[in-house]
Scaffold this active site. Structure first.
Site, PDB file in Angstrom:
ATOM      1  CG  ASP A 133      -1.676   5.385   5.099  1.00  0.00           C
ATOM      2  OD1 ASP A 133      -1.129   6.253   4.215  1.00  0.00           O
ATOM      3  OD2 ASP A 133      -2.183   5.805   6.166  1.00  0.00           O
ATOM      4  CG  ASP A 275       0.238   6.765  -2.898  1.00  0.00           C
ATOM      5  OD1 ASP A 275      -0.296   7.883  -2.462  1.00  0.00           O
ATOM      6  OD2 ASP A 275       0.466   5.684  -2.208  1.00  0.00           O
ATOM      7  CG  HIS A 303      -2.499   6.124  -0.465  1.00  0.00           C
ATOM      8  ND1 HIS A 303      -1.178   5.899  -0.304  1.00  0.00           N
ATOM      9  CD2 HIS A 303      -3.262   5.654   1.013  1.00  0.00           C
ATOM     10  CE1 HIS A 303      -0.843   5.794   1.160  1.00  0.00           C
ATOM     11  NE2 HIS A 303      -2.009   5.563   1.831  1.00  0.00           N
TER      12      HIS A 303
END
Length: 323
Positions: A133, A275, A303
């Site tokens: 991320d 995701d 994710h």
């Protein structure tokens, strides 16, 4: 230089440490997160980090994103600390780090500078960067400024160049409606800062293993206790660039993108194929950025692949760094 020597050496240090210990006790995480607490005096405040394993061992630097913290890597720290020095910081605004309440204090550059300070203070070298991320642009920002310290890249559902998908209009980047809502002034502030929408509602949709989520939900939702605590969480959606004038886009185009274009060292990619935040076009772009990287597609993972597929990622990461 040891981690202890870079802890905060001031009257505040004991208070920060006591706060961290109280938080772990309150959340009931002593067994799943049984690590000593270290703190670095970053430009934005006390930055919490884990520092496990032999000090002279190869370094794994593991970086989280929004709205998670080093707890995300708890299994990785345990798995690798026998053979590696594992560093897992909490970005300022997250986890057990200080949480400045002014959203304007947060930027990618500020996060990069915080990480730079930690890496330099610990004098980390021959680093394997593990990024998920927002850990991507933050870690790559540090790497672009200190390429001599970084040897390997590990990509876990992250981004780090602009635009993130080939063919996207860099001046009119389209974002999904939920993200647009969270970025909006007023409504977004109410949802994200007051109600904790990101960690309470958005994060569960990005973890496929619902039983795993139920077991750790309190670790992610309970780490934020008030509107004040969530300034960093609110900042990240608004730091996503939609045109080249945005400071985040400028940093990626001027620093992280060129770093990746020049990087020819070992790289590895693990990707959750379900995701909801990142389209698989981002993975396609990573394949072109890092053609030397072996790619593991995780068909059921979303994710937060550290929660969805920890065993597969740990095994693949071990093979990569040992190979």
């Amino acid at each position: 230089m040891t981690a202890q020597s870079t802890s905060i050496n001031s009257p505040k240090s004991q208070g920060v440490r006591s706060r961290a210990e109280a938080t772990i006790k309150r959340l009931g995480l002593a067994k799943s997160y049984p690590f000593p607490h270290h703190f670095f005096d970053s430009p934005m405040g006390a930055m919490h980090f884990l520092d496990e394993g032999p000090r002279d061992a190869p370094v794994l630097l593991m970086l989280h994103g929004n709205p998670s913290w080093s707890f995300l890597y708890r299994r990785f720290v345990t798995a690798f600390s026998d053979t590696h020095r594992v560093i897992a910081p909490d970005h300022i605004g997250f986890g057990l780090s200080d949480k400045p309440e002014d959203e304007n204090a947060y930027s990618i550059d500020a996060h990069v500078r915080n990480l730079e300070g930690l890496v330099e203070a610990l004098d980390l070298r021959d680093v394997t960067l593990v990024m998920q991320d927002w850990g991507g642009p933050i870690g790559l920002g540090m790497a672009a400024r200190h390429p001599e310290r970084v040897s390997r890249l590990v990509i876990l559902n992250t981004f780090g160049f602009y635009p993130p998908v080939e063919g996207m209009d860099p001046e009119k980047l389209k974002l999904p409606p939920p993200l647009l809502l969270m970025r909006s002034r007023g409504v977004g502030d109410f949802l994200v800062r007051r109600l904790g929408f990101f960690e309470r509602m958005a994060m569960p949709t990005a973890i496929g293993d619902k039983s795993a989520w139920r077991a750790v939900r309190h670790a992610y939702t309970g780490i934020f206790q008030s509107t004040v605590d969530r300034a960093g969480v609110m900042a990240f959606p608004r730091l996503i660039p939609t045109n080249t004038r945005h400071p985040s886009a400028r940093l990626m185009q001027a620093e992280t993108g060129p770093f990746l274009d020049a990087f020819d060292g070992p790289a590895r990619i693990f990707w959750g194929m379900k995701d909801p935040f990142f389209p698989n076009g981002v993975l396609d772009a990573w394949r072109k950025k890092l053609p030397q990287a072996e790619v593991t597609e995780l068909p059921k993972a979303r994710h937060y692949i550290q929660e969805d597929a920890p065993d597969e990622v740990i095994a693949g990461l071990r093979a990569f760094i040992d190979g």
